[in-house]
Design an enzyme around this catalytic site. Structure first.
Site, PDB file in Angstrom:
ATOM      1  N   GLN B 134       0.844  -1.184   0.000  1.00  0.00           N
ATOM      2  CA  GLN B 134       0.000   0.000   0.000  1.00  0.00           C
ATOM      3  C   GLN B 134       0.883   1.239   0.000  1.00  0.00           C
ATOM      4  O   GLN B 134       1.769   1.363   0.851  1.00  0.00           O
ATOM      5  CB  GLN B 134      -0.869  -0.020   1.263  1.00  0.00           C
ATOM      6  N   GLY B 135       0.671   2.144  -0.943  1.00  0.00           N
ATOM      7  CA  GLY B 135       1.484   3.360  -1.011  1.00  0.00           C
ATOM      8  C   GLY B 135       0.682   4.600  -0.682  1.00  0.00           C
ATOM      9  O   GLY B 135       0.270   5.343  -1.571  1.00  0.00           O
ATOM     10  N   SER B 137       1.124   6.509   2.916  1.00  0.00           N
ATOM     11  CA  SER B 137       1.858   7.427   3.792  1.00  0.00           C
ATOM     12  C   SER B 137       3.121   7.952   3.131  1.00  0.00           C
ATOM     13  O   SER B 137       3.756   7.261   2.330  1.00  0.00           O
ATOM     14  CB  SER B 137       2.270   6.713   5.075  1.00  0.00           C
ATOM     15  N   SER B 169       4.861  -1.869   4.119  1.00  0.00           N
ATOM     16  CA  SER B 169       5.047  -3.286   4.424  1.00  0.00           C
ATOM     17  C   SER B 169       4.973  -4.104   3.145  1.00  0.00           C
ATOM     18  O   SER B 169       4.183  -3.794   2.252  1.00  0.00           O
ATOM     19  CB  SER B 169       3.950  -3.777   5.380  1.00  0.00           C
ATOM     20  N   GLU B 254      -8.967  -1.501   6.224  1.00  0.00           N
ATOM     21  CA  GLU B 254      -7.748  -1.766   6.987  1.00  0.00           C
ATOM     22  C   GLU B 254      -8.055  -1.784   8.482  1.00  0.00           C
ATOM     23  O   GLU B 254      -7.469  -2.544   9.243  1.00  0.00           O
ATOM     24  CB  GLU B 254      -6.704  -0.685   6.669  1.00  0.00           C
ATOM     25  N   GLU B 396      -5.067   8.491  17.867  1.00  0.00           N
ATOM     26  CA  GLU B 396      -5.599   9.849  18.020  1.00  0.00           C
ATOM     27  C   GLU B 396      -6.489  10.196  16.825  1.00  0.00           C
ATOM     28  O   GLU B 396      -7.571  10.767  16.984  1.00  0.00           O
ATOM     29  CB  GLU B 396      -4.444  10.864  18.137  1.00  0.00           C
TER      30      GLU B 396
END
Lengths: 378, 413
Positions: B134-135, B137, B169, B254, B396
Site C-alpha cells: 500500500q502506497g 503514507s 510493508s 484496513e 488519536e
C-alpha cells in the site's frame, strides 16, 4: 455449558427492552425526573424519599416486578438477559424505584429454595416490594459479615446501607446465630423495626440503616435456616451484580448522549466545542468504556442463564468495568458541560450522583477485582 | 431467509460444514523454520513461499474471498467469510501471504475499480499469485494523509509519477502497489487520485525499495521511491480527483470496518489447545511464575489488581466483538466496528507494559539474551505495540473519526 452466541437475546428479550425503552422515554423524561427529585435544593432534600408511586403502579401492572419470579409461583420467570435489558432502560431513566432491590431479593429468595422463600416470592407476585438488609457498619459486602444477631426467636442489631428502604414493603434480613447465618423475611411495619433514613447524595434513591429492637418472627419468616444463608447469597450474587451493572450502563449512555449533545451545540471560539480534541477524545473513550461494560454485563447475564460456573467471574468483571466506566464518564459529563455542569439546574448531576452511589453498592471496582483474582488464581 | 438455531442461513451452514471438512484434511504442518505470527512479519523467501502456497490452497477450496462476486474470482457467497475465518482460526491455519492485498486493496478495488481492473487483479489477490503493498503514507503526510505530495502528471493516455512513500510493508516482495497520488496541486482532498502501479517489474528502474528498520530492530517495512514511473490511465482506480473517497474505503477495510470482511491470517503456532486457558486469561501464568522482590507476583495486591483490570479488558474486547454481531443489542454496529482497532491496540500496549512490570528487572533483557524471561517476548511486544497504536491511522486520528462519524461531533479537518 456453552453460551449462545447472541447472549440469548431473542424475541421476548428484545420486545421487553423496546417496550421499556418507550415507556421510560414517554412517561419519565429527564425534566420530569428533575422536577420530582430536585425541586428543592435545600439541605433537607438529602433525607427525602422521592418517587412516583403512580408510575410505579404502572410498572407493577406491566408485570416487571415479577420478571425474576419463577413461573411456577406465578411470576414471568424471564432470563437474566431479559432482566438486564429492562434494568438498562430503567437506569437510562435514572428511575427512583424499588425495582432493583426487589429483583435482587427475588434472586436470593429463589436460591433459598424453601417454603418460606416461595411464600415471599408470592408476595412479589402480589406487587409487594423488597429490600435486602445485610450491610454492616463499615459497608462490607462480604456475605459473612453481619451486625444483626438472632437468638430465642428475636432479632437484634442494625443493618446498614439498606437500599430503597422506605420504598420496601418487606425486608430480607441477614442475621447471625451460633449455627451460622440465616435469612428472615420481615414486614417493614413490624414493631421494633426502626427505619433510620440516611442523608444521601444520590437524589434518585433512598437508603437507611435499620435498627432491629427485639423483633420477633414466626417460623414461616425463616427463608434460609441458620447456616444456609451464605450458599444462597453466593448463588444470587452474580445476578445482583449484573443487574446493577446494567443500570449503570443505561445511565452511562444517557450521560454520554447528553454530553455529546452539549458538545455539538455549545459554541466557543466560533466552533462547537466537540471540535476540540480535548473534548472529542474523552467522549470517544467514554463510549468505548460503556460498550465494553455493556458487553461484559450481557455476557454475565448470559452466563447466569447458560454457563453458571463462570457467572461470578463474569459478573465481577461487569461490575468492575461498569464502575470504572461511570467513574470516568460522570467526571467528564460534568467537566465538559463547563460552568453550567456545576449547577443544580443542569441535569447531569442527577446521573453523576446516581452513578456515584452505584459505584459503591455491592462493592467498588477494586473489591470486584480482588474477588475476581481469588477466583482466577484458585 | 430461514435461519437455523445458530442463526445461520442454509448457505452458511452448508459452507461451514464444507470449511470444517476441508480444513480437517488440508491444514499443513508447521514448517521446520520459524513462521511469524502475522504476515507483516514475513522476512524470508521460504516463509513467503510457505504462506503463499497455503493461501493458494485455501483459495482453491473457496475459503478466501468468499463474499466477492464470482466473475472477479471471488466465491460469490454472502456473509460467509466470517464463517471461514472462525473455522480457520479453530483449525489454526498458517498466516496468509497476501494479507495486504486481501485486507487493504481488494475491498476498495471491488467498490471503486473499473471492470477491467477488477477482472485483471482481484483473482490474483485472492490466490496470492500476485502480492501487494500500500502506497499511502509519506514522510510529510502521516495523520494528515491528504497532504501527500507524490505527484502524477497526466501525459496523454499515460501518467508520470514521482514521489516517496514510507512504512510500506511487503514492498520487498510485492508485485503491485495501490498508490495514492496528487493529480491537482490546488485542491487538497479533491486533488487526489488512486492508481495501481507495478513494483517488481520496475524494481531498480523507476521504483526503488529500501528497508526501513522499525523500533524492534526488524526490517519489516520499507520506503519506496518512484522516479518518473509511467503507467497507463487504465491503471487508475476510481475517477480523477476522487482519490480521497477510495482512500477512505481502503482505510475502513484496513481498520476492520469496511464492507468486506478480510480473511483471517493464521493462528498456527500462536497457541495450542493446552494454552487455551492462558488465552482467556493472559498473564495469569506469568504472574504465578514470576518472583518480584522475594515474593510471588500473585501475592502482590497492586500488581494483581492491575492484572485483573487487564483480564477484564481482554474479556471486554472479546464480548464487544461478540455483541457487534447481535444487531438488537449493538444498536449501531459501526459504533462497535470502528472502535475495535483503538481499544485492541491500547490493550496490547497496556498488557505488554504490565507484563514487563510483572517481570521486573528481567524486562531489561533483549530477545537475544539467554536469560530473558519468556524469551524477552513482552519487552519486544511492548515496543512492537506502537505499530498497533500508530499504523493504519494513529489512535488519536481514530478517535477523531469515531467522534465525528459515530458521535456526530464537529470535524477536526
Amino acid at each position: 455449558m456453552v453460551q449462545p452466541r447472541n447472549f440469548g437475546f431473542g424475541e421476548d428479550e428484545k420486545a421487553l427492552k423496546e417496550v421499556a425503552h418507550a415507556f421510560f422515554r414517554d412517561k419519565f423524561p429527564t425534566d420530569r425526573l428533575h422536577r420530582l427529585v430536585a425541586s428543592n435544593w435545600k439541605q433537607e432534600q438529602e433525607s427525602e424519599c422521592y418517587w412516583d408511586r403512580s408510575l410505579w403502579q404502572e410498572i407493577v401492572e406491566l408485570g416487571w416486578l415479577t420478571i425474576a419470579v419463577p413461573e411456577r409461583l406465578g411470576g414471568a420467570g424471564m432470563s437474566t438477559v431479559a432482566v438486564a435489558g429492562l434494568i438498562e432502560e430503567a437506569g437510562r431513566a435514572a428511575l427512583p424505584s424499588p425495582l432493583i432491590s426487589t429483583l435482587s431479593a427475588c434472586y436470593i429468595l429463589d436460591a433459598c429454595a424453601t417454603e418460606g422463600a416461595d411464600l415471599a416470592l408470592a408476595l412479589v407476585v402480589d406487587g409487594k416490594t423488597f429490600s435486602f438488609a445485610s450491610g454492616d457498619r463499615y459497608g462490607s459486602w462480604e456475605n459473612e459479615t453481619c451486625d444483626i444477631s438472632v437468638s430465642d426467636g428475636v432479632l437484634n442489631g442494625t443493618a446498614w446501607f439498606v437500599q430503597e428502604a422506605r420504598k420496601a414493603d418487606y425486608f430480607l434480613v441477614k442475621a447471625k446465630s451460633e449455627l451460622g447465618l440465616g435469612l428472615y423475611v420481615m414486614p417493614a411495619n413490624t414493631p421494633g423495626v426502626n427505619i433510620c433514613a440516611d442523608k444521601i447524595i444520590d437524589l434518585t434513591r433512598d437508603q437507611a440503616h435499620i435498627v432491629f429492637d427485639n423483633v420477633r418472627y414466626d417460623d414461616v419468616q425463616v427463608v434460609a435456616a441458620p447456616g444456609e444463608a451464605v450458599a444462597a447469597l453466593q448463588s444470587a450474587t452474580p445476578a445482583m451484580l449484573t443487574i446493577l451493572s446494567a443500570d449503570m450502563c443505561g445511565a452511562a449512555e444517557w450521560q454520554l448522549q447528553t454530553t455529546v449533545e452539549y458538545a455539538r451545540s455549545r459554541v466557543q471560539f466560533d466552533r462547537p466545542i466537540g471540535f476540540f480534541q480535548a473534548v472529542k477524545h474523552p467522549l470517544v473513550d467514554f463510549m468505548t468504556e460503556i460498550d465494553q461494560s455493556r458487553a461484559l454485563t450481557y455476557n454475565a447475564a448470559c452466563a447466569i442463564d447458560h454457563e453458571p460456573e463462570m457467572a461470578e467471574q463474569f459478573a465481577r468483571m461487569a461490575k468492575a468495568a461498569a464502575t470504572d466506566a461511570v467513574g470516568y464518564g460522570s467526571r467528564i459529563s460534568v467537566q465538559l458541560h463547563g460552568g453550567i455542569g456545576f449547577t443544580w439546574e443542569c441535569f447531569v448531576h442527577l446521573y453523576m450522583k446516581r452513578q456515584l452511589h452505584s459505584q459503591f453498592i455491592l462493592g467498588d471496582a477494586a473489591y470486584q477485582r480482588a474477588k475476581l483474582g481469588a477466583l482466577v488464581l484458585a | 431467509m430461514a435461519k437455523n438455531s445458530a442463526g445461520e442461513t442454509p448457505e452458511q451452514s452448508e459452507f461451514r460444514a464444507h470449511c470444517r471438512e476441508w480444513l480437517k484434511k488440508n491444514v499443513p504442518a508447521p514448517p521446520a523454520f520459524k513462521m511469524p505470527a502475522t504476515s507483516g512479519g514475513i522476512l524470508s523467501l521460504e516463509q513467503l513461499e510457505y504462506a503463499r502456497s497455503w493461501q493458494l490452497s485455501a483459495y482453491n477450496a473457496g475459503l478466501i474471498g468468499c463474499d466477492y462476486p464470482s466473475e472477479y474470482g471471488g466465491g460469490g457467497r454472502s456473509n460467509c467469510q466470517a464463517i471461514a475465518n472462525q473455522e480457520m482460526r479453530n483449525a489454526r491455519t498458517p498466516v496468509l501471504a497476501g494479507m495486504v492485498g486481501l485486507q487493504i486493496v481488494a475491498g476498495s478495488m471491488c467498490i471503486h475499480g473499473s471492470e477491467a481492473v477488477k477482472r485483471r487483479f482481484l483473482g490474483s489477490i485472492f490466490s496470492a499469485q500476485e502480492l501487494w503493498c500500500q502506497g499511502f503514507s509519506e514522510p510529510c503526510a502521516g495523520s494528515d494523509l491528504a497532504s501527500l505530495q507524490t505527484f502524477a502528471q497526466r501525459k496523454g493516455d499515460r501518467w508520470i509519477i514521482n514521489g516517496h512513500k514510507v512504512w510500506t510493508s511487503m514492498a520487498q516482495f510485492a508485485d503491485w502497489m495501490l498508490l495514492a497520488a496528487r493529480t491537482d496541486k490546488h485542491e487538497k482532498y479533491k486533488g487526489l487520485t488512486v492508481f495501481v502501479v507495478p513494483v517488481k517489474a520496475e524494481l531498480d528502474k523507476s521504483v526503488t525499495v529500501r528497508p526501513l528498520v522499525k523500533i524492534t530492530g526488524d526490517a519489516e517495512f520499507n520506503e519506496v521511491r518512484l522516479d518518473n514511473l509511467e503507467i497507463e490511465d487504465s491503471y487508475r482506480v476510481g475517477e480523477i480527483g476522487e482519490g480521497w473517497n477510495v482512500i477512505s474505503t481502503t482505510l475502513a477495510h484496513e481498520r476492520g470496518a469496511g464492507f468486506y470482511i478480510e480473511p483471517l491470517s493464521g493462528g498456527q503456532g500462536l497457541q495450542s489447545k493446552s494454552q487455551k486457558a492462558e488465552k482467556i486469561y493472559p498473564l495469569v501464568e506469568l504472574a504465578r511464575n514470576s518472583v518480584k522482590n522475594g515474593k510471588p507476583v500473585s501475592e502482590d495486591p497492586v500488581l494483581m489488581d492491575r492484572l485483573m483490570k487487564m483480564l477484564t479488558r481482554s474479556q471486554g474486547i472479546r464480548q464487544m466483538r461478540r455483541m457487534r454481531s447481535v444487531k438488537d443489542l449493538a444498536g449501531n454496529p459501526a459504533r462497535f466496528a470502528m472502535q475495535d482497532k483503538v481499544v485492541a491496540a491500547d490493550y496490547l500496549q497496556q498488557m505488554s507494559a504490565l507484563a514487563m512490570e510483572i517481570q521486573g528487572c528481567g524486562s531489561t533483557l533483549a530477545t537475544s539474551d539467554p536469560n530473558a524471561p519468556d524469551g524477552g517476548r513482552w519487552s519486544r511486544s511492548y515496543l512492537d505495540s506502537f505499530g498497533a497504536t500508530i499504523a493504519g491511522g494513529t489512535n488519536e486520528i481514530q478517535r477523531n473519526i469515531i467522534g465525528e462519524k459515530i458521535l456526530g461531533l464537529a470535524k477536526t479537518k
